[in-house]
Write a protein that holds these residues in place. Structure first.
Motif, PDB file in Angstrom:
ATOM      1  N   GLY A 238       6.432  -6.433 -43.895  1.00  0.00           N
ATOM      2  CA  GLY A 238       5.373  -5.488 -44.210  1.00  0.00           C
ATOM      3  C   GLY A 238       5.226  -4.388 -43.172  1.00  0.00           C
ATOM      4  O   GLY A 238       4.200  -3.728 -43.112  1.00  0.00           O
ATOM      5  N   LEU A 239       6.254  -4.192 -42.364  1.00  0.00           N
ATOM      6  CA  LEU A 239       6.241  -3.150 -41.348  1.00  0.00           C
ATOM      7  C   LEU A 239       6.931  -1.906 -41.896  1.00  0.00           C
ATOM      8  O   LEU A 239       7.570  -1.955 -42.944  1.00  0.00           O
ATOM      9  N   SER A 240       6.819  -0.821 -41.182  1.00  0.00           N
ATOM     10  CA  SER A 240       7.550   0.376 -41.579  1.00  0.00           C
ATOM     11  C   SER A 240       9.022   0.183 -41.202  1.00  0.00           C
ATOM     12  O   SER A 240       9.354   0.106 -40.014  1.00  0.00           O
ATOM     13  N   PRO A 241       9.908   0.087 -42.185  1.00  0.00           N
ATOM     14  CA  PRO A 241      11.316  -0.128 -41.856  1.00  0.00           C
ATOM     15  C   PRO A 241      11.923   1.041 -41.082  1.00  0.00           C
ATOM     16  O   PRO A 241      12.793   0.844 -40.242  1.00  0.00           O
ATOM     17  N   ILE A 242      11.426   2.245 -41.314  1.00  0.00           N
ATOM     18  CA  ILE A 242      11.969   3.405 -40.615  1.00  0.00           C
ATOM     19  C   ILE A 242      11.635   3.322 -39.128  1.00  0.00           C
ATOM     20  O   ILE A 242      12.508   3.488 -38.269  1.00  0.00           O
ATOM     21  N   ILE A 243      10.383   3.037 -38.811  1.00  0.00           N
ATOM     22  CA  ILE A 243       9.978   2.932 -37.409  1.00  0.00           C
ATOM     23  C   ILE A 243      10.695   1.768 -36.743  1.00  0.00           C
ATOM     24  O   ILE A 243      11.161   1.873 -35.602  1.00  0.00           O
ATOM     25  N   THR A 244      10.819   0.662 -37.458  1.00  0.00           N
ATOM     26  CA  THR A 244      11.492  -0.506 -36.896  1.00  0.00           C
ATOM     27  C   THR A 244      12.944  -0.193 -36.559  1.00  0.00           C
ATOM     28  O   THR A 244      13.418  -0.524 -35.464  1.00  0.00           O
ATOM     29  N   VAL A 245      13.654   0.466 -37.458  1.00  0.00           N
ATOM     30  CA  VAL A 245      15.067   0.789 -37.219  1.00  0.00           C
ATOM     31  C   VAL A 245      15.211   1.837 -36.118  1.00  0.00           C
ATOM     32  O   VAL A 245      16.119   1.740 -35.284  1.00  0.00           O
ATOM     33  N   VAL A 246      14.317   2.810 -36.087  1.00  0.00           N
ATOM     34  CA  VAL A 246      14.416   3.852 -35.054  1.00  0.00           C
ATOM     35  C   VAL A 246      14.200   3.253 -33.667  1.00  0.00           C
ATOM     36  O   VAL A 246      14.954   3.533 -32.731  1.00  0.00           O
ATOM     37  N   VAL A 247      13.183   2.397 -33.516  1.00  0.00           N
ATOM     38  CA  VAL A 247      12.940   1.769 -32.212  1.00  0.00           C
ATOM     39  C   VAL A 247      14.095   0.836 -31.856  1.00  0.00           C
ATOM     40  O   VAL A 247      14.537   0.782 -30.702  1.00  0.00           O
ATOM     41  N   TYR A 248      14.604   0.119 -32.837  1.00  0.00           N
ATOM     42  CA  TYR A 248      15.772  -0.746 -32.637  1.00  0.00           C
ATOM     43  C   TYR A 248      16.959   0.070 -32.127  1.00  0.00           C
ATOM     44  O   TYR A 248      17.613  -0.292 -31.140  1.00  0.00           O
ATOM     45  N   ALA A 249      17.240   1.193 -32.780  1.00  0.00           N
ATOM     46  CA  ALA A 249      18.377   2.030 -32.388  1.00  0.00           C
ATOM     47  C   ALA A 249      18.174   2.644 -31.004  1.00  0.00           C
ATOM     48  O   ALA A 249      19.116   2.736 -30.215  1.00  0.00           O
ATOM     49  N   LEU A 250      16.953   3.071 -30.706  1.00  0.00           N
ATOM     50  CA  LEU A 250      16.682   3.636 -29.388  1.00  0.00           C
ATOM     51  C   LEU A 250      16.850   2.590 -28.289  1.00  0.00           C
ATOM     52  O   LEU A 250      17.358   2.895 -27.201  1.00  0.00           O
ATOM     53  N   THR A 251      16.431   1.371 -28.571  1.00  0.00           N
ATOM     54  CA  THR A 251      16.576   0.288 -27.594  1.00  0.00           C
ATOM     55  C   THR A 251      18.049   0.023 -27.309  1.00  0.00           C
ATOM     56  O   THR A 251      18.453  -0.135 -26.156  1.00  0.00           O
ATOM     57  N   ILE A 252      18.842   0.010 -28.349  1.00  0.00           N
ATOM     58  CA  ILE A 252      20.279  -0.243 -28.190  1.00  0.00           C
ATOM     59  C   ILE A 252      20.976   0.944 -27.531  1.00  0.00           C
ATOM     60  O   ILE A 252      21.821   0.775 -26.655  1.00  0.00           O
ATOM     61  N   ALA A 253      20.605   2.153 -27.936  1.00  0.00           N
ATOM     62  CA  ALA A 253      21.286   3.350 -27.442  1.00  0.00           C
ATOM     63  C   ALA A 253      21.079   3.565 -25.950  1.00  0.00           C
ATOM     64  O   ALA A 253      21.898   4.213 -25.306  1.00  0.00           O
ATOM     65  N   ARG A 254      20.016   3.033 -25.400  1.00  0.00           N
ATOM     66  CA  ARG A 254      19.777   3.199 -23.962  1.00  0.00           C
ATOM     67  C   ARG A 254      20.685   2.315 -23.125  1.00  0.00           C
ATOM     68  O   ARG A 254      20.978   2.637 -21.988  1.00  0.00           O
ATOM     69  N   VAL A 255      21.129   1.181 -23.681  1.00  0.00           N
ATOM     70  CA  VAL A 255      21.830   0.187 -22.878  1.00  0.00           C
ATOM     71  C   VAL A 255      23.291   0.009 -23.296  1.00  0.00           C
ATOM     72  O   VAL A 255      24.167  -0.081 -22.442  1.00  0.00           O
ATOM     73  N   LEU A 256      23.561  -0.061 -24.579  1.00  0.00           N
ATOM     74  CA  LEU A 256      24.891  -0.428 -25.067  1.00  0.00           C
ATOM     75  C   LEU A 256      26.016   0.478 -24.569  1.00  0.00           C
ATOM     76  O   LEU A 256      27.066  -0.031 -24.164  1.00  0.00           O
ATOM     77  N   PRO A 257      25.856   1.800 -24.543  1.00  0.00           N
ATOM     78  CA  PRO A 257      26.963   2.627 -24.043  1.00  0.00           C
ATOM     79  C   PRO A 257      27.309   2.364 -22.576  1.00  0.00           C
ATOM     80  O   PRO A 257      28.444   2.561 -22.166  1.00  0.00           O
TER      81      PRO A 257
END
Length: 114
Positions: free
Chosen positions: A47-66
Motif C-alpha cells: 500500500g505504499l507508493s511504488p514510484i517513491i519506493t523504487v526511486v529511494v531503492y535506486a538512489l540507495t543502490i546508486a550511491r554504493v554499488l558503482p
C-alpha cells in the motif's frame, strides 16, 4: 509517503548485501532488473507508493554499488541499462504517436482546424 522512503532504503540495503555475493556478470545484471520489479510489486502490495519506493531503492543502490563493483562489470551494466532506456523511450514515443492519431480527430474545431 514515509513508508515508501523507509521501504526503499531497507530494500536497497538488502540488495547491496546480495550484490556483494554475485560474481557472474550476467546474473548480476538480471538481478538488477528482477529486484527492481520486485521492489515495485512489494511497494504496491504494502500500500505504499511504488514510484517513491523504487526511486529511494535506486538512489540507495546508486550511491554504493558503482564504488564496490569491478570496472568491467560497471561498463557492462551501463551498456545494458543504456539499451533498456533507449528501448523504453522508443516505446513511449510510439505509444504517444498511436494515441495522438486517435485523439487528433476529436480535437478538430468547427472549421476542421485544431
Amino acid at each position: 509517503m514515509a513508508g515508501g522512503l523507509v521501504a526503499g532504503y531497507v530494500l536497497g540495503k538488502l540488495y547491496l548485501l546480495l550484490a556483494n555475493r554475485l560474481r557472474d556478470h550476467t546474473v548480476s545484471i538480471v538481478m538488477q532488473f528482477v529486484a527492481t520489479f520486485l521492489v515495485w510489486i512489494l511497494g504496491e502490495q504494502l500500500g505504499l507508493s511504488p514510484i517513491i519506493t523504487v526511486v529511494v531503492y535506486a538512489l540507495t543502490i546508486a550511491r554504493v554499488l558503482p564504488l564496490r563493483g569491478e570496472a568491467w562489470l560497471r561498463v557492462q551494466r551501463y551498456a545494458v541499462w543504456d539499451v533498456v532506456i533507449l528501448v523504453l523511450n522508443v516505446l513511449a514515443f510510439v505509444l504517444i504517436g498511436l494515441q495522438l492519431r486517435l485523439s487528433l480527430p476529436q480535437l478538430e474545431g468547427p472549421n476542421g482546424r485544431i
